[in-house]
Design a protein around this motif. Structure first.
Motif, mmCIF file in Angstrom:
data_model
loop_
_atom_site.group_PDB
_atom_site.id
_atom_site.type_symbol
_atom_site.label_atom_id
_atom_site.label_comp_id
_atom_site.label_asym_id
_atom_site.label_seq_id
_atom_site.Cartn_x
_atom_site.Cartn_y
_atom_site.Cartn_z
ATOM 1 N N VAL A 61 0.836 -1.202 0.000
ATOM 2 C CA VAL A 61 0.000 0.000 0.000
ATOM 3 C C VAL A 61 0.874 1.257 0.000
ATOM 4 C CG1 VAL A 61 -1.656 1.328 1.370
ATOM 5 C CG2 VAL A 61 -1.968 -1.132 1.062
ATOM 6 N N ARG A 62 1.900 1.255 0.827
ATOM 7 C CA ARG A 62 2.769 2.430 0.947
ATOM 8 C C ARG A 62 3.491 2.717 -0.364
ATOM 9 N NH1 ARG A 62 5.830 0.833 4.964
ATOM 10 N NH2 ARG A 62 4.718 1.936 6.612
ATOM 11 N N THR A 63 4.055 1.693 -0.979
ATOM 12 C CA THR A 63 4.885 1.913 -2.162
ATOM 13 C C THR A 63 4.064 2.113 -3.435
ATOM 14 O OG1 THR A 63 5.140 -0.478 -2.458
ATOM 15 C CG2 THR A 63 6.854 0.658 -1.211
ATOM 16 N N ALA A 64 2.862 1.543 -3.488
ATOM 17 C CA ALA A 64 2.034 1.696 -4.693
ATOM 18 C C ALA A 64 1.487 3.115 -4.813
ATOM 19 C CB ALA A 64 0.891 0.691 -4.681
ATOM 20 N N GLY A 65 1.171 3.724 -3.662
ATOM 21 C CA GLY A 65 0.647 5.086 -3.694
ATOM 22 C C GLY A 65 -0.702 5.210 -4.376
ATOM 23 N N ALA A 66 -1.477 4.122 -4.386
ATOM 24 C CA ALA A 66 -2.776 4.106 -5.040
ATOM 25 C C ALA A 66 -3.888 4.034 -3.993
ATOM 26 C CB ALA A 66 -2.869 2.898 -5.977
ATOM 27 N N PRO A 67 -5.111 4.393 -4.364
ATOM 28 C CA PRO A 67 -6.237 4.194 -3.450
ATOM 29 C C PRO A 67 -6.372 2.724 -3.069
ATOM 30 C CG PRO A 67 -6.877 5.543 -5.324
ATOM 31 C CD PRO A 67 -5.522 4.994 -5.635
ATOM 32 N N VAL A 68 -7.023 2.485 -1.939
ATOM 33 C CA VAL A 68 -7.094 1.137 -1.369
ATOM 34 C C VAL A 68 -8.539 0.766 -1.042
ATOM 35 C CG1 VAL A 68 -6.336 -0.351 0.525
ATOM 36 C CG2 VAL A 68 -4.808 1.421 -0.351
ATOM 37 N N ILE A 69 -8.898 -0.453 -1.379
ATOM 38 C CA ILE A 69 -10.169 -1.045 -0.969
ATOM 39 C C ILE A 69 -9.867 -2.348 -0.233
ATOM 40 C CG2 ILE A 69 -12.290 -2.174 -1.764
ATOM 41 C CD1 ILE A 69 -12.480 0.805 -2.099
ATOM 42 N N VAL A 70 -10.421 -2.517 0.964
ATOM 43 C CA VAL A 70 -10.330 -3.811 1.638
ATOM 44 C C VAL A 70 -11.587 -4.612 1.301
ATOM 45 C CG1 VAL A 70 -8.870 -2.894 3.481
ATOM 46 C CG2 VAL A 70 -11.339 -2.997 3.831
ATOM 47 N N GLU A 71 -11.385 -5.855 0.956
ATOM 48 C CA GLU A 71 -12.495 -6.767 0.644
ATOM 49 C C GLU A 71 -12.474 -7.902 1.667
ATOM 50 O OE1 GLU A 71 -12.730 -6.657 -4.166
ATOM 51 O OE2 GLU A 71 -11.030 -7.715 -3.286
ATOM 52 N N THR A 72 -12.399 -7.532 2.909
ATOM 53 C CA THR A 72 -12.153 -8.480 3.990
ATOM 54 C C THR A 72 -13.443 -8.824 4.728
ATOM 55 O OG1 THR A 72 -11.517 -6.563 5.329
ATOM 56 C CG2 THR A 72 -9.743 -7.827 4.315
ATOM 57 N N PRO A 73 -13.445 -9.947 5.443
ATOM 58 C CA PRO A 73 -14.653 -10.370 6.164
ATOM 59 C C PRO A 73 -14.859 -9.596 7.458
ATOM 60 C CG PRO A 73 -12.901 -11.982 6.468
ATOM 61 C CD PRO A 73 -12.380 -10.964 5.492
ATOM 62 N N GLY A 74 -15.969 -9.920 8.133
ATOM 63 C CA GLY A 74 -16.227 -9.331 9.440
ATOM 64 C C GLY A 74 -17.165 -8.156 9.429
ATOM 65 N N GLY A 75 -17.757 -7.848 8.275
ATOM 66 C CA GLY A 75 -18.719 -6.765 8.228
ATOM 67 C C GLY A 75 -18.108 -5.428 8.592
ATOM 68 N N VAL A 76 -18.928 -4.565 9.211
ATOM 69 C CA VAL A 76 -18.484 -3.221 9.564
ATOM 70 C C VAL A 76 -17.273 -3.268 10.482
ATOM 71 C CG1 VAL A 76 -19.113 -1.110 10.788
ATOM 72 C CG2 VAL A 76 -20.757 -2.175 9.233
ATOM 73 N N ASP A 77 -17.346 -4.074 11.536
ATOM 74 C CA ASP A 77 -16.260 -4.101 12.519
ATOM 75 C C ASP A 77 -14.957 -4.613 11.913
ATOM 76 O OD1 ASP A 77 -17.966 -3.127 14.429
ATOM 77 O OD2 ASP A 77 -18.373 -5.071 15.348
ATOM 78 N N GLY A 78 -15.048 -5.707 11.159
ATOM 79 C CA GLY A 78 -13.843 -6.277 10.566
ATOM 80 C C GLY A 78 -13.187 -5.337 9.574
ATOM 81 N N GLN A 79 -13.982 -4.730 8.717
ATOM 82 C CA GLN A 79 -13.418 -3.835 7.703
ATOM 83 C C GLN A 79 -12.957 -2.516 8.309
ATOM 84 O OE1 GLN A 79 -16.429 -3.668 4.626
ATOM 85 N NE2 GLN A 79 -15.567 -5.464 3.605
ATOM 86 N N ALA A 80 -13.697 -1.985 9.280
ATOM 87 C CA ALA A 80 -13.265 -0.751 9.938
ATOM 88 C C ALA A 80 -11.924 -0.959 10.632
ATOM 89 C CB ALA A 80 -14.317 -0.284 10.938
ATOM 90 N N THR A 81 -11.733 -2.138 11.220
ATOM 91 C CA THR A 81 -10.457 -2.455 11.862
ATOM 92 C C THR A 81 -9.334 -2.501 10.837
ATOM 93 O OG1 THR A 81 -11.531 -3.687 13.649
ATOM 94 C CG2 THR A 81 -9.215 -4.196 13.205
ATOM 95 N N ASP A 82 -9.600 -3.094 9.677
ATOM 96 C CA ASP A 82 -8.580 -3.178 8.630
ATOM 97 C C ASP A 82 -8.243 -1.801 8.066
ATOM 98 O OD1 ASP A 82 -8.186 -5.929 8.794
ATOM 99 O OD2 ASP A 82 -9.786 -6.369 7.370
#
Length: 258
Positions: free
Chosen positions: A227-248
């Protein structure tokens, strides 16, 4: 850096607020189906929002295949989703790299990609940036191994296509994350979006099962460095709903700036 999540399509802006996200990604129709996207009542709100919008095309789209009954409807469906993505002000439409059937010549798959983009270019383009995403599995995939990705880019690069790098897909697909940004940019010249995902499965497993960043089989420091070196926007597609993704999302924000 803009960091967000893949969310349910019902109320993306509310989902963004719940996650403290700068961006959202969602589907405009059934990801496993062939139905065209329908107009959205919230299109003007999405266009005018400070939240960046990305649209993921259905998984069924396969522009590489030699099967006319899949390839031709895939071209039509991608074009329809591109138009609908433009209506909601999307910054990009993400589509998987596709594959050919066992025994088919992969060269034909790359040429099918070229023909699809050439055809649309002749009629004015997709109307929204299209980002091809690397995939996790398949021996006949166009965008799993980076030697094939280079051949795909030789076919479509002239049409201004973008690239979406998925960390889970790369790991499961057998591509090391350690120097992956440099290797991708040497091929494509660009990374337009990062899908920052952990993986439930081992390196080169070929299995596409996402996990949260602090879990799974990928060292989260490697994802942070991507993420740091790419310098591009980021989307997490991770499990756990609101809590899991907010944590990520918070995890990345906290560490990328260090």
């Amino acid at each position: 850096m803009r960091i967000g999540a893949h969310v349910d399509a019902t109320d993306p802006l509310d989902e963004a607020a719940l996650r403290k996200a700068d961006a959202v990604q969602f589907f405009l129709a059934d990801p496993q189906g062939w139905k065209a996207p329908q107009p959205r009542a919230d299109a003007a709100l999405l266009r005018g929002s400070e939240v960046d919008v990305y649209i993921h095309a259905p998984y069924v789209i396969n522009l590489a295949t030699t099967n006319n009954r899949i390839r031709i409807p895939s071209r039509k469906l991608l074009l329809g989703h591109a138009g609908a993505a433009a209506e909601v002000g999307a910054k990009g439409l993400i589509v998987h790299g596709g594959h050919v059937n066992a025994g088919d010549d992969l060269t034909v798959g790359f040429d099918n990609w070229r023909k699809a983009f050439a055809q649309v270019a002749e009629s004015g383009g997709h109307g929204v940036p299209v980002f091809i995403e690397n995939t996790a599995g398949g021996d006949n995939a166009c965008a799993r191994r980076f030697d094939n990705l280079a051949r795909l880019w030789d076919a479509v690069g002239e049409y201004g296509v973008g690239f979406c790098l998925d960390t889970c897909h790369a790991h499961a697909g057998g591509e090391d994350l350690l120097d992956i940004v440099d290797r991708v940019k040497a091929i494509t010249g660009r990374i337009d979006l990062i899908h920052a995902n952990g993986s439930k499965d081992s390196f080169d497993s070929g299995r596409d099962r996402h996990d949260n960043l602090a879990n799974g089989t990928i060292d989260p420091d490697l994802v942070v460095e991507v993420v740091r070196t790419a310098g591009a926007p980021v989307i997490v597609e991770t499990p756990g709903g609101v809590d899991g993704q907010a944590t990520d999302i918070a995890y990345l924000r906290d560490r990328v700036g260090r």
